[in-house]
Design a protein around this motif. Structure first.
Motif, PDB file in Angstrom:
ATOM      1  N   GLY A  40       0.841  -1.186   0.000  1.00  0.00           N
ATOM      2  CA  GLY A  40       0.000   0.000   0.000  1.00  0.00           C
ATOM      3  C   GLY A  40       0.881   1.243   0.000  1.00  0.00           C
ATOM      4  O   GLY A  40       2.081   1.173   0.243  1.00  0.00           O
ATOM      5  N   ARG A  41       0.239   2.396  -0.278  1.00  0.00           N
ATOM      6  CA  ARG A  41       1.009   3.630  -0.376  1.00  0.00           C
ATOM      7  C   ARG A  41       0.419   4.656   0.578  1.00  0.00           C
ATOM      8  O   ARG A  41      -0.792   4.867   0.606  1.00  0.00           O
ATOM      9  CB  ARG A  41       0.916   4.152  -1.810  1.00  0.00           C
ATOM     10  N   GLU A  53      -3.577   4.830   0.106  1.00  0.00           N
ATOM     11  CA  GLU A  53      -4.126   4.056  -1.009  1.00  0.00           C
ATOM     12  C   GLU A  53      -3.639   2.636  -0.906  1.00  0.00           C
ATOM     13  O   GLU A  53      -2.439   2.389  -0.857  1.00  0.00           O
ATOM     14  CB  GLU A  53      -3.593   4.608  -2.343  1.00  0.00           C
ATOM     15  N   GLY A  54      -4.557   1.713  -0.880  1.00  0.00           N
ATOM     16  CA  GLY A  54      -4.173   0.301  -0.848  1.00  0.00           C
ATOM     17  C   GLY A  54      -4.915  -0.478  -1.916  1.00  0.00           C
ATOM     18  O   GLY A  54      -6.128  -0.311  -2.071  1.00  0.00           O
ATOM     19  N   ASN A  55      -4.186  -1.282  -2.674  1.00  0.00           N
ATOM     20  CA  ASN A  55      -4.840  -2.176  -3.632  1.00  0.00           C
ATOM     21  C   ASN A  55      -4.731  -3.590  -3.091  1.00  0.00           C
ATOM     22  O   ASN A  55      -3.675  -4.212  -3.142  1.00  0.00           O
ATOM     23  CB  ASN A  55      -4.168  -2.087  -5.009  1.00  0.00           C
ATOM     24  N   GLN A  89       2.965   0.610  -5.746  1.00  0.00           N
ATOM     25  CA  GLN A  89       2.136   1.513  -6.544  1.00  0.00           C
ATOM     26  C   GLN A  89       2.962   2.526  -7.322  1.00  0.00           C
ATOM     27  O   GLN A  89       2.495   3.079  -8.308  1.00  0.00           O
ATOM     28  CB  GLN A  89       1.130   2.227  -5.644  1.00  0.00           C
ATOM     29  N   ASP A  90       4.191   2.769  -6.887  1.00  0.00           N
ATOM     30  CA  ASP A  90       5.052   3.703  -7.611  1.00  0.00           C
ATOM     31  C   ASP A  90       5.997   2.972  -8.566  1.00  0.00           C
ATOM     32  O   ASP A  90       6.996   3.537  -9.011  1.00  0.00           O
ATOM     33  CB  ASP A  90       5.855   4.564  -6.621  1.00  0.00           C
TER      34      ASP A  90
END
Lengths: 184, 133
Positions: free
Chosen positions: A28-29, A178-180, B77-78
């Protein structure tokens, strides 16, 4: 009769297991911005190593973040962040543990984006506070994308910003998450 | 005499400015420059799952050279890469966030060096990692 009962209870257990859906990610970010209004420099950092679990059945939601995994553009800021403000040797982890309050509004079996009201306990710098965070949960097949944006007062978490840098580091930090997640 | 004092002051100011500029542009710490603690992924994971606090005092913020086998590869994600090493317990792994983006890795045995950022949901986390072998 006993056999039937056993079969039924086995079946029931199997169904419970089927619906005990957990979604997880460890990539996650999270980013934060604590730039003061007139600061010439941006006080911001990114962490791409957030662990996140969402339990679709109970609505439990957990985030864990390691402070040392926050990356700043400038090493000097990263050092100050770790050593002076967050004391990451003493408090290596931040955590959110909570629940989706409006779980019935979120349909994990139907694709779509749902508004989620989440409440729980947020721990930063060794201090735990009750927080309410609005966010969205986007369901697509067996993946779930969680998004939230909220603000914390640094003072609430005993994070002292020296007067010398008060024109650069703000009193609040805006946190974007943000988590996927994928089903496990 | 006055000239000497002026020169000394000037030199001091110059040193101050240079230090300031250096500090401001200080490069990020590179794990290659640090002596790493060599350890097997299974042992490291076990130590963290047994006693996180004790493990933190030994490994937190230190350079670790971990040996293991790649279990999973995940994209952040990056666009970064996260390598998960095999351990005896699926719930207690070793995860390594690689420093360079766009690395192509094949599954198999690997030695990775990175800074330990602590325990995360039962796993051990290394960050700013590079491949040693």
């Amino acid at each position: 009769m006993k056999k039937l009962l056993l079969t039924v209870s086995c079946l029931m257990m199997a169904t419970t297991a089927m619906f005990a859906q957990k979604y997880m990610t460890r990539t996650g970010r999270i980013s934060f911005n604590a730039t003061a209004a007139k600061s010439p420099e941006k006080i911001e950092a990114i962490n791409n190593e957030v662990a996140n679990i969402v339990d679709a059945k109970t609505g439990d939601i957990v985030f864990q973040v390691l402070i040392k995994s926050f990356k700043f553009e400038r090493e000097l800021m990263q050092e100050h962040f770790n050593e002076n403000y967050m004391q990451s040797d003493k408090f290596p982890k931040s955590e959110f543990k909570g629940k989706i309050d409006n779980l019935s509004d979120v349909n994990f079996t139907k694709d779509g984006t749902y508004n989620a009201k989440v409440s729980g306990k947020l721990t930063i710098h060794g201090v735990t506070k009750d927080v309410n965070v609005p966010g969205t949960i986007a369901v697509k097949g067996n993946t779930v994308a969680v998004k939230a944006k909220f603000s914390v007062k640094l003072n609430d978490y005993n994070i002292d910003i020296p007067a010398m840098v008060a024109d650069k580091v703000g009193k609040d930090a805006t946190i974007t998450l943000e988590g996927n997640l994928t089903q496990k | 005499m006055g000239k000497k004092i002026l020169l000394t002051i000037l030199a001091l100011v110059l040193i101050g400015v240079c230090t300031g500029i250096y500090m401001w542009n200080k490069p990020h710490k590179k794990v290659e420059q640090a002596e790493g603690i060599v350890i097997d992924a299974r042992v490291l994971a076990k130590e963290y799952s047994t006693d996180e606090k004790a493990a933190d005092t030994k490994y937190l913020n230190k350079a670790i050279e971990v040996k293991g086998t790649i279990d999973e590869l995940e994209k952040t994600q990056d666009g970064g890469l996260m390598v998960i090493l095999k351990t005896d317990d699926v719930a207690a792994g070793v995860q390594c966030a690689m420093r360079e983006k766009g690395l192509a890795l094949k599954r198999g045995h690997i030695v990775i060096k990175g800074f330990c950022s602590g325990g995360l949901m039962g796993s051990v986390s290394l960050t700013d990692c590079v491949i040693v072998q």
